[in-house]
Structures are given as structure tokens and as C-alpha cells.
Write a protein that holds these residues in place. Structure first.
Motif, PDB file in Angstrom:
ATOM      1  N   GLU A 116       0.835  -1.195   0.000  1.00  0.00           N
ATOM      2  CA  GLU A 116       0.000   0.000   0.000  1.00  0.00           C
ATOM      3  C   GLU A 116       0.867   1.242   0.000  1.00  0.00           C
ATOM      4  OE1 GLU A 116      -3.307   0.497   2.753  1.00  0.00           O
ATOM      5  OE2 GLU A 116      -3.419  -1.704   2.813  1.00  0.00           O
ATOM      6  N   ALA A 117       0.500   2.198  -0.846  1.00  0.00           N
ATOM      7  CA  ALA A 117       1.224   3.462  -0.890  1.00  0.00           C
ATOM      8  C   ALA A 117       0.352   4.550  -0.300  1.00  0.00           C
ATOM      9  CB  ALA A 117       1.588   3.793  -2.331  1.00  0.00           C
ATOM     10  N   PRO A 118       0.966   5.623   0.228  1.00  0.00           N
ATOM     11  CA  PRO A 118       0.158   6.718   0.761  1.00  0.00           C
ATOM     12  C   PRO A 118      -0.737   7.325  -0.320  1.00  0.00           C
ATOM     13  CG  PRO A 118       2.526   7.193   0.966  1.00  0.00           C
ATOM     14  CD  PRO A 118       2.395   5.849   0.344  1.00  0.00           C
ATOM     15  N   GLY A 119      -1.931   7.765   0.047  1.00  0.00           N
ATOM     16  CA  GLY A 119      -2.864   8.346  -0.900  1.00  0.00           C
ATOM     17  C   GLY A 119      -2.252   9.532  -1.638  1.00  0.00           C
ATOM     18  N   GLY A 120      -2.504   9.594  -2.937  1.00  0.00           N
ATOM     19  CA  GLY A 120      -2.032  10.741  -3.713  1.00  0.00           C
ATOM     20  C   GLY A 120      -0.647  10.572  -4.306  1.00  0.00           C
ATOM     21  N   LEU A 121       0.080   9.507  -3.915  1.00  0.00           N
ATOM     22  CA  LEU A 121       1.408   9.291  -4.489  1.00  0.00           C
ATOM     23  C   LEU A 121       1.268   8.970  -5.982  1.00  0.00           C
ATOM     24  CD1 LEU A 121       4.303   9.064  -3.087  1.00  0.00           C
ATOM     25  CD2 LEU A 121       4.106   6.634  -3.588  1.00  0.00           C
TER      26      LEU A 121
ATOM     27  N   ARG B   6       4.973  19.246 -11.359  1.00  0.00           N
ATOM     28  CA  ARG B   6       4.425  19.055 -10.035  1.00  0.00           C
ATOM     29  C   ARG B   6       5.381  19.581  -8.974  1.00  0.00           C
ATOM     30  NH1 ARG B   6       0.995  14.735  -7.310  1.00  0.00           N
ATOM     31  NH2 ARG B   6       2.109  14.362  -5.399  1.00  0.00           N
ATOM     32  N   ARG B  87       2.606   5.792   9.829  1.00  0.00           N
ATOM     33  CA  ARG B  87       1.632   5.636   8.744  1.00  0.00           C
ATOM     34  C   ARG B  87       0.219   5.791   9.291  1.00  0.00           C
ATOM     35  NH1 ARG B  87       2.081   0.392   5.622  1.00  0.00           N
ATOM     36  NH2 ARG B  87       1.605   1.556   3.763  1.00  0.00           N
ATOM     37  N   GLY B 225       6.733   5.076   4.110  1.00  0.00           N
ATOM     38  CA  GLY B 225       5.319   5.190   3.789  1.00  0.00           C
ATOM     39  C   GLY B 225       4.788   4.007   2.997  1.00  0.00           C
ATOM     40  N   LEU B 226       5.687   3.203   2.435  1.00  0.00           N
ATOM     41  CA  LEU B 226       5.261   2.042   1.654  1.00  0.00           C
ATOM     42  C   LEU B 226       5.067   0.811   2.537  1.00  0.00           C
ATOM     43  CD1 LEU B 226       7.701   2.387  -1.389  1.00  0.00           C
ATOM     44  CD2 LEU B 226       5.428   3.353  -1.116  1.00  0.00           C
ATOM     45  N   GLY B 279       0.711  17.330  -1.336  1.00  0.00           N
ATOM     46  CA  GLY B 279       0.755  15.885  -1.569  1.00  0.00           C
ATOM     47  C   GLY B 279       1.616  15.165  -0.553  1.00  0.00           C
ATOM     48  N   PRO B 280       1.801  13.835  -0.740  1.00  0.00           N
ATOM     49  CA  PRO B 280       2.409  13.020   0.299  1.00  0.00           C
ATOM     50  C   PRO B 280       3.943  12.975   0.296  1.00  0.00           C
ATOM     51  CG  PRO B 280       1.654  11.609  -1.479  1.00  0.00           C
ATOM     52  CD  PRO B 280       1.317  13.025  -1.881  1.00  0.00           C
ATOM     53  N   ASN B 281       4.581  13.638  -0.674  1.00  0.00           N
ATOM     54  CA  ASN B 281       6.044  13.588  -0.747  1.00  0.00           C
ATOM     55  C   ASN B 281       6.669  14.438   0.373  1.00  0.00           C
ATOM     56  OD1 ASN B 281       8.733  13.780  -1.351  1.00  0.00           O
ATOM     57  ND2 ASN B 281       8.434  14.257  -3.514  1.00  0.00           N
TER      58      ASN B 281
END
Lengths: 290, 334
Positions: A116-121, B6, B87, B225-226, B279-281
Motif C-alpha cells: 500500500e502506498a500513501p494516498g495521492g502518491l 508538479r 503511517r 510510507g510504503l 501531496g504526500p512527498n
């Protein structure tokens, strides 16, 4: 396929790679990834009995077995995501436990089950994370990194999806994106835990054909855990059959996909014929063995 | 191409946030019973201003305003890191029991140490920091099962510790006279006190270092995060990286707790706002969170000092009043 190997029917507890083939076997000695007397468990309960296992270099290996047989656990043990209670795993002949984890990651990529990856990646961001073990400092992408990311996206047919959010993709596309991330890691060896689960038949084929192409054209060694026996027999060069935490057979699909083996491992009465299209052994029909 | 676009968009958002923070800083400096004009600012800078004006701005208001800004930075940084490492979107310093640990020691100091025996301006920040660090460490120790901690266990244990410690604090406070009771209550609600130039310097240096460490850890946060298995596969030593990043978060929230009391919500809400913007970065999320935290705290400080002027509302209450509806809105949407 030089050494003639017959499926092992070794009894419980005995350490065996396969019956006629022990640690002196060529495949075992030259394996890309090798486990010796690997055991995994909690407390007194062993999930994986001490076993020897090899992932032959340059081949596609499928690990099969019934639910709860320990096949995912074995893959986790081989990929250092689960601690061993005994034995050791060797990558290109070196003990994994003694290598820095980043160095292991430059030689062996891992795709866990249902990641699972974080949302929006985005797809591009995910694939770029595959460069992690090659980067230093604050991790700016160098020209070489960008090249490999572009190659990984192209080979998985995701070139047009780079800016798309991962959660907006279909299951098959998402699985390809994760495979692209593993490819960006630029390793000779890729381990995948059930990469076809939750995919429909066409998408399963798509993923497996991609993996076979990577093996044939790019020389990647691939090992995967898979449930579908016919797909395993069709795409694998080498199969490992597991039951109750021990290896019951290892060999070519012809050697492992036999009525005797399926009876032993799955408790199935199986009718096996060569697939008229691929020539590989194929399960035509089956019933529970009485 | 689009990836570059982006990234540029992200950089643009961060530039806008920085501008917003600068404006909020100026607005907060001007808030209060006496506003300061550009002309007077010029006089202060050139040293020609009347002494009383210089004193009001330089010795009273500026440290206070900068403390608010820095506390916002630190709490938001801590929340951003904890949410990344665990997470879990609900993670924040309060959830780890860090605030409660600091609160207990502060209450104990007021109850057991006779007034004037130790100067509270020195003792309270130290005690608050010690309490935060002790609870964070205890929580981490308790979360280690079979040689490994998990962020999930850490959070559950944190919630339990927070509840227990808060009850102990309430029990201690029963014996306090009204004035002291109000002080501790104010502290727990979160209010900026001890805003001196020394504390501003300590906060600025400490949070500067911790923010740099967080930026350095951004790419590891992205990989964490993965999930643990994928992160291990990519070459992250997950337990060590998690411990290091959690330590950065605990350091940041401990520093903030020492001067801002039991502020909640800032650390929880600001990283969420930032994530919606960039965003998540984490390479964008860390700077964006820090700036959103600064803006929110400055805004809360303005309200806290002007709404019932000349009385102050604890800034933590204001922050919660701003943050809670937004958070409910977020939850309703997802």
C-alpha cells in the motif's frame, strides 16, 4: 536442466533441498539466493522447519503450496523481512545477515504482498523510490537515476501514467507500477509475494508475461509466490512445492506438477496433461483425494 | 515532464506559504493594545525610538510572537514526522502522551516545591522537556515486544500513558489553591509563557537543527510510507530509521511543550493541511507542514491576545477552536 532431479518426498524434519540433489548440487551451489537450514517461527512453534532452499540464477522460480504452508513466510525469510530462528540466507554466496541492508537492496528487490502506498502518491514518485538504495544525502535524482526510472516506466508500459495518482489506477496497472519500482532498484534478483492475487485472468497473464520478458531479455532472476498452479507451471523454470513448512519437491514444472506431488501437497486427485499451446504440464481437472 | 511541473507547483506553494507566514508574523507583531507603524519600526531599528516603545516591541512583543511562530513550527514538524513514521494520520505529540508527561511534572512542581524556592522560569521548561522525553522513552520501551517496536503499539501505549498521566495530574491539582490551579490549568490548555529572548534562541537553534534532520530524513520517510516490508526491501533499516525519526519528533515537541504547554491539535491538523496542499512527498511536506504550523500558531496568537484584550485566552484553546472544525471537515470528507 542437466541434473536429473525427481521430486522429493522426504519425510518431516529431514533437511532436504530435494531427494537426489543436496547441497553439492550445481543449482544449489550457483544459486542467486540460497537458504541453508533456514527456520522461522514464534517461540516454540516453527512455521518453517529447518530447510535448504535455492533460487537458481537466471531462472524464474515459483513457490507453490496450500494456504498456510509457509510459502510467503519463506519468501519473507529469504528477503530478510522476517527474522530467522535458525540457519542463514546467502545472496551471491554472501551471508545476508552480515551485509548492510542497503547493499542487499542493490542486489535484491522485493515486492511484498498487497503493498500500500500513501494516498495521492504518483506512479512517477513511487518508481523514483526504487532508487533509494543507490542514493546518498538528501537524495536528489541524478541523470542516471532518471534514465533508469524512465526505462522502468517504459518497460512496464506506464510511460503515460507517470503523473497519475497510484490510487486512480486499475489493479493491474498498480501492480505494474510496483514492479516498475522494483525494476528501478536495478537488481539482478527480484522476489515477489503473490503478485497476481486480486487480479483477473488477463491481468495475471500480463504481469507474468512481463516478469518472463524481464527474465529472458534483461536476465533478471525472479522468484515468486503464486497460487495458480497452471500459471506457475506455464511461466516458471523451477518450482518449489511447500507443505506444512517443509519442501516436498523442487524441480522443473514437469518434475513437480505430477499427480503424486499434488496428492501429497494439496491432497488433490489431479488429472495432468501437457497444455496443447505451451507444452507445459497443466491441471485439466481435480477433486479432493479420498 | 509532468513530474517536474508538479515539483515546481510544490515549490510555488511553499513560497506562498513562506510569504503567508511573513504576513502573519507582521500581523501578530501589530496585534495588541498598541499597534506599531512602519515609521515606528524604522525608528526602533535605527535606535531613535522612545525607550518605552522599544521596550514594548523588542522585549515584550517580539519574543512572544517569535515563540508562537517557533512553537507552531516545532509541533507541526513533530506531527508530520510521527504521522509519517507510524503511517497513521491520527498521530501527534499529544497522542504519544508527551504533553501529559510534561503536564504531570509541571503540576508536581507547583504542588511540591514551595513558591520561590526555585525560579519557575528556569525549572518549568526543563521539567516540561524532561517529562516529555521520559514519557516518550517509557512508551518506546513498553512498545518493544520480541526485540522490535511497532508504531501501532507505540500509539496505543501512548494513548494509555496520556490518560493515566492526565488523571494523576488532575489528582495532584485537587490540592492546589485557586491561583495555582488556574496556572496549571492554563498551562495544560496550552499558553505561551516564559517568552524570553533566551528561550527564543534555544527554540530557534534546536528546531533549526531538527528541521534540517527531518529534511535529511525525508526520502527515508517516503520509503517508510510504503510499509515496513517494502521499506526493508528498498534498503531501509526500519527499526533504526523509525527510532531516529521518532526521536527528532520527540525533541521538537519536548522543546515546544517547555514553552507552550500542552498545546494539542497544531501537531495533528497542520500536517493534514500541508498534505492537501503539496501531496504526500515528504521533501515538500516537511517544509510545508512547518510553514502551515507557523501560520496557524501566529493566527491563534493574534486571536488569543486581541479577542478579550487586555485579557488573554490560552492560545491552545484558540488553536483547538480553529483546528477542530477543520479536522471534522477532513474526517467527513474521507
Amino acid at each position: 536442466m542437466e541434473p536429473t532431479v525427481t521430486p522429493s518426498t522426504t519425510g518431516e524434519g529431514k533437511i532436504a533441498f530435494c531427494e537426489t540433489c543436496d547441497r553439492t548440487c550445481e543449482r544449489f551451489a550457483d544459486a542467486a539466493l540460497r537458504g541453508e537450514a533456514v527456520a522461522v517461527g514464534y517461540g516454540d512453534r516453527l512455521i518453517i522447519e529447518p530447510l535448504d532452499v535455492a533460487v537458481p540464477a537466471g531462472e524464474v522460480t515459483a513457490i507453490i503450496g496450500p494456504n498456510g504452508c509457509g510459502k510467503s513466510t519463506l519468501l519473507k525469510a529469504l528477503s530478510r523481512t522476517m527474522p530467522l530462528v535458525g540457519g542463514a540466507v546467502y545472496l551471491d554466496g554472501r551471508a545476508i545477515a552480515e551485509m548492510p541492508t542497503a547493499e542487499v537492496a542493490r542486489k535484491m528487490a522485493l515486492l511484498p504482498q498487497a503493498p500500500e502506498a500513501p494516498g495521492g502518491l504518483t506512479v512517477g514518485e513511487l518508481v523514483a523510490l526504487g532508487r533509494y538504495p543507490h542514493q546518498k544525502g538528501f537524495g536528489r535524482l541524478a541523470a542516471r537515476d532518471r534514465e533508469i526510472i524512465a526505462w522502468a516506466l517504459a518497460i512496464t508500459h506506464l510511460g503515460d501514467f507517470e503523473a497519475r495518482a497510484l490510487d486512480a489506477l486499475s489493479g493491474g496497472q498498480r501492480q505494474r507500477a510496483w514492479i516498475a519500482m522494483a525494476l528501478a532498484q536495478d537488481t539482478d534478483l527480484i522476489l515477489l509475494d503473490e503478485p497476481t492475487t486480486y487480479l483477473d485472468m488477463a491481468h495475471q497473464l500480463e504481469v507474468l508475461e512481463l516478469l518472463r520478458d524481464l527474465n529472458r531479455r534483461e536476465g533478471k532472476t525472479i522468484a515468486l509466490v503464486i497460487h495458480e498452479l497452471n500459471l506457475a507451471a506455464r511461466f516458471a523454470d523451477w518450482m518449489i512445492a511447500l507443505k506444512a513448512g517443509s519442501i516436498r519437491g523442487a524441480g522443473t514444472p514437469e518434475e513437480v506438477m505430477t499427480p503424486a506431488m499434488l496428492q501429497d501437497v494439496f491432497g488433490l486427485d489431479a488429472l495432468i496433461e501437457p497444455d496443447p499451446w505451451t507444452g507445459r504440464p497443466s491441471l485439466v481437472s481435480y477433486r479432493l483425494a479420498r | 515532464m509532468t513530474e517536474t511541473l508538479r515539483r515546481h507547483r510544490g515549490a510555488g506553494v511553499i513560497a506562498l506559504l513562506a510569504l503567508g507566514a511573513a504576513l502573519a508574523l507582521w500581523a501578530d507583531v501589530n496585534a495588541g493594545y498598541r499597534s506599531i507603524s512602519m515609521e515606528e519600526l524604522g525608528q526602533i531599528l535605527s535606535g531613535t525610538a522612545p525607550a518605552s516603545l522599544a521596550y514594548t516591541l523588542v522585549e515584550l512583543r517580539l519574543p512572544r510572537v517569535l515563540t508562537a511562530l517557533l512553537v507552531g513550527v516545532g509541533l507541526s514538524l513533530a506531527g508530520c514526522l510521527l504521522q509519517g513514521v507510524s503511517r497513521n494520520d491520527m498521530a501527534d505529540p499529544g497522542v504519544l502522551g508527551i504533553n501529559a508527561g510534561a503536564g504531570l511534572l509541571v503540576a508536581a512542581f507547583i504542588v511540591f516545591v514551595p513558591a520561590g524556592a526555585v525560579p519557575s522560569a528556569v525549572a518549568l521548561p526543563l521539567l516540561a522537556f524532561a517529562g516529555s522525553a521520559a514519557v516518550a522513552f517509557a512508551g518506546w520501551r513498553l512498545s518493544v515486544v520480541r526485540g522490535a517496536s511497532s508504531p501501532r503499539r507505540l500509539l496505543l501505549i501512548g494513548v494509555a500513558l496520556a490518560t493515566g498521566l492526565s488523571s494523576a495530574t488532575s489528582l495532584l491539582m485537587l490540592s492546589l489553591p485557586d491561583g495555582d490551579y488556574a496556572f496549571v490549568q492554563n498551562w495544560i490548555a496550552g499558553s505561551i509563557w516564559g517568552a524570553t529572548w533566551e528561550n527564543v534562541a534555544i527554540l530557534a537553534v534546536g528546531l533549526g537543527v531538527l528541521t534540517a534532520l527531518a529534511l535529511y530524513g525525508a526520502r527515508t520517510l517516503n520509503v517508510l510510507g510504503l510499509g515496513a516490508a517494502a521499506a526493508t526491501g528498498l534498503g531501509v533499516a526500519v527499526p533504526r530509521a523509525t527510532a531516529a525519526l521518532t526521536a527528532v519528533a520527540v525533541g521538537a515537541s519536548g522543546l515546544c511543550c517547555a514553552v507552550g504547554g500542552g498545546l494539542t491539535f497544531v501537531g495533528l491538523v497542520c500536517p493534514h493541511m500541508a498534505r492537501r496542499l503539496v501531496g504526500p512527498n515528504f521533501r515538500l511536506l516537511v517544509p510545508a507542514s512547518v510553514l502551515v504550523g507557523a501560520i496557524l500558531m501566529l493566527a491563534a496568537d493574534i486571536v488569543s491576545r486581541t479577542l478579550l484584550s487586555p485579557n488573554e485566552i490560552p492560545v491552545g484553546i484558540v488553536a483547538a477552536v480553529i483546528g477542530a472544525p477543520y479536522f471534522l471537515y477532513l474526517l467527513a470528507r474521507s
